[in-house]
Design a protein around this motif. Structure first.
Motif, PDB file in Angstrom:
ATOM      1  N   PHE A  76       0.855  -1.185   0.000  1.00 16.66           N
ATOM      2  CA  PHE A  76       0.000   0.000   0.000  1.00 16.66           C
ATOM      3  C   PHE A  76       0.893   1.237   0.000  1.00 16.66           C
ATOM      4  O   PHE A  76       1.855   1.311   0.796  1.00 16.66           O
ATOM      5  CB  PHE A  76      -0.908  -0.012   1.239  1.00 16.66           C
ATOM      6  CG  PHE A  76      -1.790  -1.230   1.304  1.00 16.66           C
ATOM      7  CD1 PHE A  76      -3.065  -1.207   0.749  1.00 16.66           C
ATOM      8  CD2 PHE A  76      -1.337  -2.412   1.881  1.00 16.66           C
ATOM      9  CE1 PHE A  76      -3.879  -2.331   0.777  1.00 16.66           C
ATOM     10  CE2 PHE A  76      -2.144  -3.545   1.914  1.00 16.66           C
ATOM     11  CZ  PHE A  76      -3.414  -3.503   1.363  1.00 16.66           C
ATOM     12  N   TRP A 119     -12.424  -6.988  -2.374  1.00 19.01           N
ATOM     13  CA  TRP A 119     -11.175  -6.295  -2.709  1.00 19.01           C
ATOM     14  C   TRP A 119     -11.045  -6.255  -4.237  1.00 19.01           C
ATOM     15  O   TRP A 119     -11.316  -7.265  -4.905  1.00 19.01           O
ATOM     16  CB  TRP A 119      -9.977  -7.045  -2.115  1.00 19.01           C
ATOM     17  CG  TRP A 119      -9.819  -6.858  -0.640  1.00 19.01           C
ATOM     18  CD1 TRP A 119     -10.152  -7.739   0.343  1.00 19.01           C
ATOM     19  CD2 TRP A 119      -9.260  -5.710   0.018  1.00 19.01           C
ATOM     20  NE1 TRP A 119      -9.853  -7.220   1.573  1.00 19.01           N
ATOM     21  CE2 TRP A 119      -9.293  -5.977   1.409  1.00 19.01           C
ATOM     22  CE3 TRP A 119      -8.737  -4.495  -0.411  1.00 19.01           C
ATOM     23  CZ2 TRP A 119      -8.829  -5.055   2.360  1.00 19.01           C
ATOM     24  CZ3 TRP A 119      -8.277  -3.585   0.530  1.00 19.01           C
ATOM     25  CH2 TRP A 119      -8.324  -3.869   1.895  1.00 19.01           C
ATOM     26  N   ASP A 121      -8.632  -6.524  -6.190  1.00 15.37           N
ATOM     27  CA  ASP A 121      -7.735  -7.532  -6.786  1.00 15.37           C
ATOM     28  C   ASP A 121      -8.451  -8.849  -7.076  1.00 15.37           C
ATOM     29  O   ASP A 121      -8.070  -9.588  -7.987  1.00 15.37           O
ATOM     30  CB  ASP A 121      -6.524  -7.777  -5.875  1.00 15.37           C
ATOM     31  CG  ASP A 121      -6.907  -8.180  -4.466  1.00 15.37           C
ATOM     32  OD1 ASP A 121      -6.929  -9.382  -4.168  1.00 15.37           O
ATOM     33  OD2 ASP A 121      -7.187  -7.282  -3.647  1.00 15.37           O
ATOM     34  N   TYR A 141      -1.427  -0.999  -3.975  1.00  8.19           N
ATOM     35  CA  TYR A 141      -2.633  -0.187  -3.808  1.00  8.19           C
ATOM     36  C   TYR A 141      -2.310   1.253  -3.421  1.00  8.19           C
ATOM     37  O   TYR A 141      -1.309   1.518  -2.741  1.00  8.19           O
ATOM     38  CB  TYR A 141      -3.487  -0.758  -2.662  1.00  8.19           C
ATOM     39  CG  TYR A 141      -4.466  -1.834  -3.058  1.00  8.19           C
ATOM     40  CD1 TYR A 141      -4.056  -3.149  -3.220  1.00  8.19           C
ATOM     41  CD2 TYR A 141      -5.817  -1.536  -3.225  1.00  8.19           C
ATOM     42  CE1 TYR A 141      -4.969  -4.143  -3.554  1.00  8.19           C
ATOM     43  CE2 TYR A 141      -6.729  -2.522  -3.552  1.00  8.19           C
ATOM     44  CZ  TYR A 141      -6.304  -3.817  -3.722  1.00  8.19           C
ATOM     45  OH  TYR A 141      -7.210  -4.787  -4.046  1.00  8.19           O
ATOM     46  N   ILE A 147      -5.954   0.054  -7.368  1.00  6.66           N
ATOM     47  CA  ILE A 147      -4.726  -0.699  -7.650  1.00  6.66           C
ATOM     48  C   ILE A 147      -3.875   0.145  -8.589  1.00  6.66           C
ATOM     49  O   ILE A 147      -4.288   0.465  -9.706  1.00  6.66           O
ATOM     50  CB  ILE A 147      -5.067  -2.056  -8.308  1.00  6.66           C
ATOM     51  CG1 ILE A 147      -5.886  -2.921  -7.343  1.00  6.66           C
ATOM     52  CG2 ILE A 147      -3.799  -2.780  -8.740  1.00  6.66           C
ATOM     53  CD1 ILE A 147      -6.470  -4.174  -7.978  1.00  6.66           C
TER      54      ILE A 147
END
Ligand code: 6OG
Length: 158
Positions: A76, A119, A121, A141, A147
């Motif tokens: 992140f 999420w 992803d 992220y 993303i």
């Protein structure tokens, strides 16, 4: 330098359906996901996967019935944590999934997976899981909704 922490993520599956849980608290709250959490010190990854599944939906799975199907790394922007997530699938287990303080379980057909409440992803790597392909992915992220970049590849073995 990243601080790596290992997590488990378990999906119960059969030919037509997958079990997801709505996370009721903590990281990923209000998102549908598999069942899992942080691997504790002095615990194997498999033991953590079994423990978390039991804690979160009261289902018991044997070691030999848990298949490691994927490996995901999440980072992140602006955070030194690297979440190293080991993904498992099981189709044999004991018990009936029930709601706990952490998760509300629900079976979904493969064509009705609620990606809009998961999420981001998941939408990218779920097709590998559904087609029984082993996978490795890295997702970076910005915040929890965007993303910035990712890599995803099929693996020959885990
Ligand atoms: P606890 O904090 O509840 O463990 N997890 C993710 N799962 C997906 N599909 N996508 C992500 O994208 C994820 N980040 C974390 C790993 C957190 C649980 O959530 C999973 C663990 O099963 C960022 O102990």
């Amino acid at each position: 330098m990243f601080l790596k922490k290992v997590y488990t993520l378990v999906f119960l599956r059969n030919e037509t359906q997958i079990l997801l849980g709505l996370k009721k608290r903590g990281f990923g709250v209000n998102k549908w996901n598999g069942f899992g959490g942080k691997v504790e010190q002095n615990e194997t990854i498999i033991d953590a996967a079994i423990r978390e599944l039991k804690e979160e939906c009261c289902v018991v799975v044997n070691k030999c019935d848990l298949k490691n199907i994927g490996h995901l790394e999440f980072t992140f922007e602006g955070d030194s944590l690297l979440m190293d997530v080991r993904v498992f699938s099981a189709s044999n287990y004991q018990g009936v999934p029930v709601e706990t303080e952490e998760m509300a379980p629900k079976w979904y057909g493969y064509d009705e997976v609620p990606f809009d409440n998961m999420w981001p992803d998941d939408r990218i790597w779920f097709p590998y899981m559904v087609k029984n392909k082993l996978f490795f992915g890295k997702f970076h992220y910005k915040g929890f909704d965007t993303i910035l970049n990712y890599e995803l590849q099929e693996l020959k073995s885990m």
